[in-house]
Design a protein around this motif. Structure first.
Motif, short mmCIF file in Angstrom:
data_model
loop_
_atom_site.label_atom_id
_atom_site.label_comp_id
_atom_site.label_asym_id
_atom_site.label_seq_id
_atom_site.Cartn_x
_atom_site.Cartn_y
_atom_site.Cartn_z
N ASN A 222 -0.80 3.73 44.08
CA ASN A 222 -1.16 2.69 43.11
C ASN A 222 -0.87 3.12 41.68
O ASN A 222 -0.52 2.30 40.83
CB ASN A 222 -2.63 2.33 43.26
CG ASN A 222 -2.91 1.53 44.53
OD1 ASN A 222 -2.01 0.89 45.07
ND2 ASN A 222 -4.14 1.58 45.01
N HIS A 223 -1.03 4.42 41.41
CA HIS A 223 -0.75 4.89 40.05
C HIS A 223 0.73 4.80 39.73
O HIS A 223 1.11 4.43 38.62
CB HIS A 223 -1.24 6.33 39.92
CG HIS A 223 -0.92 6.95 38.59
ND1 HIS A 223 -1.56 6.59 37.43
CD2 HIS A 223 -0.01 7.90 38.24
CE1 HIS A 223 -1.08 7.29 36.42
NE2 HIS A 223 -0.13 8.09 36.89
N TYR B 163 -6.16 10.20 38.29
CA TYR B 163 -5.98 8.75 38.31
C TYR B 163 -6.76 8.10 39.44
O TYR B 163 -6.66 6.88 39.63
CB TYR B 163 -4.49 8.41 38.47
CG TYR B 163 -3.79 9.23 39.49
CD1 TYR B 163 -3.03 10.32 39.11
CD2 TYR B 163 -3.90 8.94 40.85
CE1 TYR B 163 -2.38 11.10 40.05
CE2 TYR B 163 -3.26 9.72 41.79
CZ TYR B 163 -2.50 10.79 41.38
OH TYR B 163 -1.88 11.57 42.32
N ARG C 238 1.49 0.79 39.42
CA ARG C 238 0.27 0.13 38.94
C ARG C 238 0.53 -1.29 38.47
O ARG C 238 -0.41 -2.08 38.35
CB ARG C 238 -0.37 0.95 37.81
CG ARG C 238 0.56 1.34 36.70
CD ARG C 238 -0.15 2.26 35.72
NE ARG C 238 0.74 2.79 34.70
CZ ARG C 238 1.45 3.90 34.83
NH1 ARG C 238 1.37 4.58 35.95
NH2 ARG C 238 2.23 4.33 33.86
N ASN C 239 1.79 -1.66 38.20
CA ASN C 239 2.08 -3.03 37.77
C ASN C 239 2.41 -3.96 38.92
O ASN C 239 2.46 -5.17 38.74
CB ASN C 239 3.26 -3.01 36.78
CG ASN C 239 2.90 -2.31 35.48
OD1 ASN C 239 1.76 -2.38 35.03
ND2 ASN C 239 3.87 -1.63 34.89
#
Length: 636
Positions: free
Chosen positions: A513-514, A571, A517-518
């Motif tokens: 996800n990091h 994160y 992340r968009n």
């Protein structure tokens, strides 16, 4: 009469029998030199046990064995054991063991044997629970040795010990002149050739009985100094534990030869580098193309297959030590823990900014439309009766938040009251919309997801995994023998009517996800499957395990591994949802980054227009610039 004859015959032979018995007894009794040598050997044994064993353990097991020994050698061994028992009584508890097959080994054992054959025939039994323990043996050879035979005897004893996969052994032997020597070994020979090198680590003074050389430890091999030799390491790519980014955008390994280490990072990789510096070995890293799994006895793949065929000495890369089938290999101390969770996709109702298009619902929109219609009807009626100018234009300006010129303001009190009421209503609606915008930026607006494993099964989610698991139905499992990244993509890009889930470490999901992340919509079910314990794997009873375990425990106690993990897992934001499944996130500048960029752009544009207007009033070409600006204003 018969008794008298027997007495006379026995009396005539008795002096000869007594003389021969005395000679045999004197021959078997040890001399003064033998007694002195026995005391020297016992003193050296007691010194080593008292200074290097009693400080670590409170119980010492003593085993004796003497094959084809003379009564003189048996007497020497008994005297040696008695001297050792007498010298160790205040320092350590001693347990005498017969060495029967029913008896198991202890952590520290003292063997008193006459030669290497007596030690080789010692019975050793280990239960499955004790195979992972570290044992320490000290073997005392009671036969006197020559300068040529002592090294050979020590080597045969050490090799016999290594056949049992026990690496901590030291041999104590005595030369014919009474000097006591201590022998150990080092791993690898010259030029890193596989094997062992027998060497003398200390010897004792004949007069004082003290060791002649300083010796920090009785078992030097336990520190695992490998002399800068190469160790083959099998790696399982699993971010953030092991991250591999090859230069040039190549694949993730899978070749025959070792991979370059320039593109490696992660928690496990930094730990491996610390171990290599501490234990002094070089790393040859191999990345198998298959996934690392244990399906059953003798059925393994990936890193475990390389361990099984002994092409690798250890395996790293987020490997779990909690599987019940992992007994086929040796495991290190657990150095990291993470939750193993079910991964699902979050589906939004109207997208991220969808609620801004429909900020209010139901009765709120009904009231707004009703008031707008009432305002239009009222202004239309008032215009015909009172002769108002620009009524609808004024209403539109006010609705958009723009001011009305002074000359357009109504002159009567009733109309002023109506305009003020509409302005107040517009202000309330604007504030409500801004609050709605603030909630959209703070709160996730997703469809409710299952909260546990039973909910996933009940909602008919299909598990995408590289194997079948006993906690999920087989008819709802789809085998996908690829990496975790491919399974994440499968769940991420599932169709609207498809419900897919997969399993992953929560740290791996956070890393995914990091990095995306968009675009990522993946989250996890709050109920974890189990606690995932990350370990290093070795072949069964590997000589590297004790040294690696010792160094890992030192790094854990010093907080080094925690610091490494914190750097790679910074994160990870674990969501502890409340009863409604919604948690307010902390307001940061990243949330309003888009609004800040638009604001800075508007300020820059306003500043540019101000500079152009300032230049249009002075200097050369001011008239041309003024005409150009008027043309642009007219076109827009």
């Amino acid at each position: 009469m018969r008794l008298t004859i027997l007495w006379m015959v026995s009396a005539s032979f008795l002096p000869g029998i007594q003389i021969r018995g005395q000679k045999r007894l004197l021959a078997e009794l040890p001399s003064a030199q033998d007694e002195l040598n026995t005391r020297r050997l016992a003193s050296a044994t007691s010194f080593l046990t008292r200074n290097y064993i009693a400080s670590r353990m409170n119980t010492l097991v003593i085993r004796q064995s003497c094959l084809s020994c003379s009564s003189k050698l048996i007497h020497r061994q008994h005297r040696l054991v008695d001297e050792v028992l007498w010298g160790l009584a205040p320092y350590i508890t001693v347990l005498l063991q017969r060495g029967t097959p029913e008896e198991t080994s202890w952590d520290y054992t003292l063997f008193v044997v006459n030669d290497h054959l007596a030690f080789k025939q010692q019975p050793f039994t280990f239960s499955d629970e004790m195979l992972e323990r570290e044992f320490f043996f000290m073997v005392v050879v009671t036969e006197l040795q020559t300068n040529k035979s002592i090294l050979e005897t020590a080597g045969l004893v050490i090799v016999s010990n290594l056949h049992h996969r026990l690496i901590n052994v030291v041999v104590v032997a005595q030369l014919e002149d009474g000097q006591v020597d201590t022998y150990a070994y080092t791993l690898f020979k010259k030029n890193c050739t596989p094997g062992v090198t027998i060497r003398r680590i200390n010897y004792f003074d004949l007069a004082t009985g003290k060791p002649k050389e300083a010796m920090p430890d009785l078992y030097p091999v336990r520190y695992g100094h490998l002399g800068d030799c190469a160790i083959n390491v099998s790696a399982n790519i699993l971010p953030p534990h092991l991250i591999y980014k090859p230069h040039g955008g190549g694949g993730g390994g899978g070749g025959v030869g070792p991979v370059p280490v320039q593109g490696l990072s992660g928690i496990d990789w930094e730990l491996l580098q610390l171990l290599a510096r501490a234990l002094r070995f070089r790393i040859n890293l191999y990345v198998p193309s298959d996934t690392s799994q244990i399906f059953g006895e003798g059925n393994v793949s990936g890193c475990f297959a390389q361990l099984a065929d002994e092409s690798a000495q250890l395996a790293i890369g987020g490997l779990s030590g909690s599987d019940k089938r992992r007994w086929q290999f040796s495991k290190s101390t657990v150095y990291h823990q993470s939750h193993f969770v079910m991964v699902v996709r979050r589906d939004r109702y109207l997208g991220r900014f969808g609620p801004l298009l429909l900020p209010f619902r139901g009765k709120v929109w009904t009231c707004i439309v009703a008031l707008l219609l009432l305002a239009l009807v009222s202004t239309g009626c008032l215009r015909s009766r009172l002769g108002l100018s620009h009524p609808l234009e004024n209403l539109l300006l006010v609705s958009m938040g723009n001011p009305i010129p002074i000359q357009r303001l109504p002159g009567t009190g009733f109309l002023r009251y109506l305009l003020a009421s509409w302005l107040l209503l517009t202000l309330v609606l604007r504030c409500a919309y801004q609050a709605r915008l603030f909630d959209v930026l703070r709160l996730p607006h997703h469809r409710p997801l299952p909260e546990d494993l039973a909910g996933l099964i009940r909602d008919n989610y299909t598990l995408v995994s590289n194997g079948y698991h006993d906690f999920y139905p087989l008819n709802q499992t789809r085998h996908l023998g690829e990496s975790f990244a491919a399974r994440f993509e499968k769940v991420q890009h599932a169709g609207p009517g498809e419900r897919f889930t997969t399993i992953s470490l929560i740290s791996s999901l956070a890393y995914w996800n990091h990095r995306r992340r968009n675009t990522s919509q993946l989250t996890f079910v709050r109920e974890p499957i189990y606690l995932y314990q990350v370990v290093i794997y070795f072949p069964r009873r590997s000589f590297l395990k004790p040294a690696v375990d010792r160094k890992i425990k030192q790094l854990l106690s010093a907080g080094v591994i925690a610091q490494i993990a914190r750097r790679y897992l910074r994160y990870v934001e674990l969501v502890d949802a409340d009863n409604d499944g919604i948690v307010l996130r902390r307001i940061t500048w990243k949330i309003m980054a888009g609004a800040y960029r638009l604001h800075y752009l508007a300020l820059a544009l306003a500043g540019l227009v101000f500079v152009l207007e300032w230049l249009s009033g002075r200097g050369i070409g001011a008239g041309r610039l003024r005409r150009w600006m008027e043309w642009v204003q007219g076109r827009t």
